[in-house]
Design an enzyme around this catalytic site. Structure first.
Site, PDB file in Angstrom:
ATOM      1  N   PHE A  52      11.217  -2.714  -9.397  1.00 44.82           N
ATOM      2  CA  PHE A  52      10.495  -3.967  -9.629  1.00 44.82           C
ATOM      3  C   PHE A  52       9.040  -3.814  -9.200  1.00 44.82           C
ATOM      4  O   PHE A  52       8.737  -3.157  -8.204  1.00 44.82           O
ATOM      5  CB  PHE A  52      11.112  -5.096  -8.796  1.00 44.82           C
ATOM      6  N   GLY A  53       8.125  -4.481  -9.921  1.00 48.99           N
ATOM      7  CA  GLY A  53       6.765  -4.590  -9.427  1.00 48.99           C
ATOM      8  C   GLY A  53       5.698  -4.168 -10.411  1.00 48.99           C
ATOM      9  O   GLY A  53       5.912  -3.290 -11.253  1.00 48.99           O
ATOM     10  N   LEU A 100       0.811  -1.214   0.000  1.00 49.09           N
ATOM     11  CA  LEU A 100       0.000   0.000   0.000  1.00 49.09           C
ATOM     12  C   LEU A 100       0.848   1.268   0.000  1.00 49.09           C
ATOM     13  O   LEU A 100       0.313   2.367  -0.143  1.00 49.09           O
ATOM     14  CB  LEU A 100      -0.955  -0.002   1.199  1.00 49.09           C
ATOM     15  N   ARG A 101       2.168   1.130   0.199  1.00 43.84           N
ATOM     16  CA  ARG A 101       3.136   2.235   0.068  1.00 43.84           C
ATOM     17  C   ARG A 101       2.940   3.361   1.085  1.00 43.84           C
ATOM     18  O   ARG A 101       3.454   4.459   0.872  1.00 43.84           O
ATOM     19  CB  ARG A 101       3.084   2.819  -1.348  1.00 43.84           C
ATOM     20  N   ASP A 143       0.633  -9.627  -4.881  1.00 41.01           N
ATOM     21  CA  ASP A 143       1.857  -8.828  -4.732  1.00 41.01           C
ATOM     22  C   ASP A 143       1.669  -7.476  -5.417  1.00 41.01           C
ATOM     23  O   ASP A 143       2.565  -6.966  -6.099  1.00 41.01           O
ATOM     24  CB  ASP A 143       3.071  -9.562  -5.294  1.00 41.01           C
TER      25      ASP A 143
END
Length: 432
Positions: free
Chosen positions: A328-329, A67-68, A310
């Site tokens: 990444f992500g 959720l950062r 993820d």
């Protein structure tokens, strides 16, 4: 959020019969009171969600999301993240601690829970706490205090715990207070500076790739440590044939190990990467077709327990740095079910029940949650989905702040149309 008392005319999966049946669900005080057949009950229109012709499922559970918040709210925050989750049919999500500051103190755990309550849309947010302070792998956090504050487990996700002694100490401590260890398995000495897996794409582009052993070495180490300590050990985002083999062996000898896999590792391989496009850069990286087949088999035979997204949002300018320099992500909430339903259920490879269980009942059981069931007495956490309409993935319309996905333009079935948490509609584009 509008409270409802009935979801009527929905199609509910009957696992024993292997078919969908029309049912009506009555809700009282946020709990499913009964599920009945027959004619739809008479009720005030503002108390009813008409799910005619739509699949009605227990709300999806995602035990691995980012959720950062705090620290990276230009990528995502709890408000936008929970809205995106709801748009994907998710009613419970577990967020990772690789924020800034890391979720490594009781105060930060409470910050996440408080913000989810005040700024979220009702989707249940379960925070993981870090294994080590600042996720540096040097000093354990205060597990007992973090548990008391509301953490549901301990992980340094985003980085692997590099020292075996620290991981063993963490496992012993977690086991002593009845909590799980959730592991991002990655040996840093094998991945530093690399950004795609060893495989055809790397060879074709003259790139040194990330070897499978970078993941599997930690899996092998950790299942031995889990056996020694007795902890519940959960392996994040399994992506390699070797990891599946090690987890299968560990389970066969009674190690308390569970595992998860992401949709992209079930659907894509490194041979699908179209070029140096950073929307195809994720960690773990896309592996070889042989690895894809292995993780599919692992999910199908129960070696891998559940599916997670993820969900890893990044800002457009960050992903614009190119394959080598971009983070990444990829985001995953809003495409997870349609992607898997279209790829595996509509093609006859899986039953609908197989997919639903791995997104609801099984993650709830593994982590001791009271949700994940569509039955009387369960929380009224419900996803309503349109299995028939085909729509293209339009990243610019995501509810997330970020749009980093390799699936833009894919035409999929199985789109959520409404999400209910505790009897309240938290998201809907329902037109019935």
């Amino acid at each position: 959020m509008a409270s409802i008392k009935w979801v009527v005319n929905g199609l509910v999966w009957n696992d024993a019969a292997g078919e969908l049946e029309k049912k009506h669900i009555r809700i009282e005080n946020g709990v499913i009171a009964e599920i009945v057949g027959g004619e739809a009950p008479a009720a005030a229109s503002d108390e009813v969600l008409d799910a005619s012709g739509k699949l009605v499922s227990a709300g999806f559970i995602d035990m691995h999301v980012h959720l950062r918040d705090p620290g990276f709210t230009h990528k995502e925050d709890i408000a936008t993240g929970t809205r995106s989750a709801a748009a994907g049919g998710f009613t419970t999500i577990a967020c990772m601690p690789n924020t800034r500051p890391a979720i490594d103190t009781p105060e930060t755990v409470r910050y996440v829970l408080d913000k989810a309550r005040t700024e979220g849309n009702g989707v249940k947010v379960l925070p993981y706490a870090a294994i080590s302070k600042n996720q540096l792998g040097r000093e354990l956090t205060d597990f007992a205090a973090l548990k008391e504050a509301g953490a549901i487990g301990f992980t340094d996700d985003g980085v692997g715990v590099q020292r075996a002694a620290m991981m063993k100490d963490a496992m012993a401590l977690a086991e002593s207070i009845g909590m799980p260890i959730i592991a991002h398995c990655e040996d840093d000495s094998l991945v530093e500076g690399l950004y795609v897996s060893e495989g055809k794409f790397a060879r074709d582009n003259g790139i040194k790739g990330i070897p499978n052993e970078s993941e599997a070495i930690h899996v092998g180490r950790d299942v031995l440590l889990a056996e020694a300590t007795g902890v519940h050990y959960h392996v994040c985002h399994v992506s390699t044939e070797q990891s599946v083999r090690l987890i299968r062996l560990a389970k066969s000898v009674g190690v308390k190990v569970t595992a998860e896999v992401c949709p992209h590792h079930l659907v894509l391989s490194d041979e699908d990467i179209p070029g140096m496009d950073s929307n195809w850069k994720m960690n773990p990286p896309l592996r070889t077709p042989r690895d894809v087949e292995a993780v599919l088999q692992g999910l199908e035979d129960g070696t891998i327990d559940m599916i997670v997204t993820d969900h890893a949002p990044h800002a457009e300018e960050e992903k614009a740095r190119g394959m080598q320099l971009a983070p990444f992500g990829i985001v995953g909430f809003e495409t997870a079910f349609p992607l898997l339903y279209t790829t595996f259920v509509r093609t006859g490879k899986w039953t609908l029940g197989f997919l639903l269980r791995r997104m609801t009942e099984i993650p709830a059981s593994v982590f001791g949650l009271d949700s994940g069931r569509l039955e009387a007495g369960a929380p009224a956490d419900i996803a309503v989905l349109d299995l028939e309409s085909e729509l293209a993935v339009e990243p610019e319309k995501f509810h997330s702040k970020s749009h980093n996905t390799p699936f833009g333009g894919w035409k999929l079935h199985g789109w959520p149309v409404a999400t209910v948490v505790g009897g309240s509609v938290v998201w809907s584009n329902h037109t019935a």
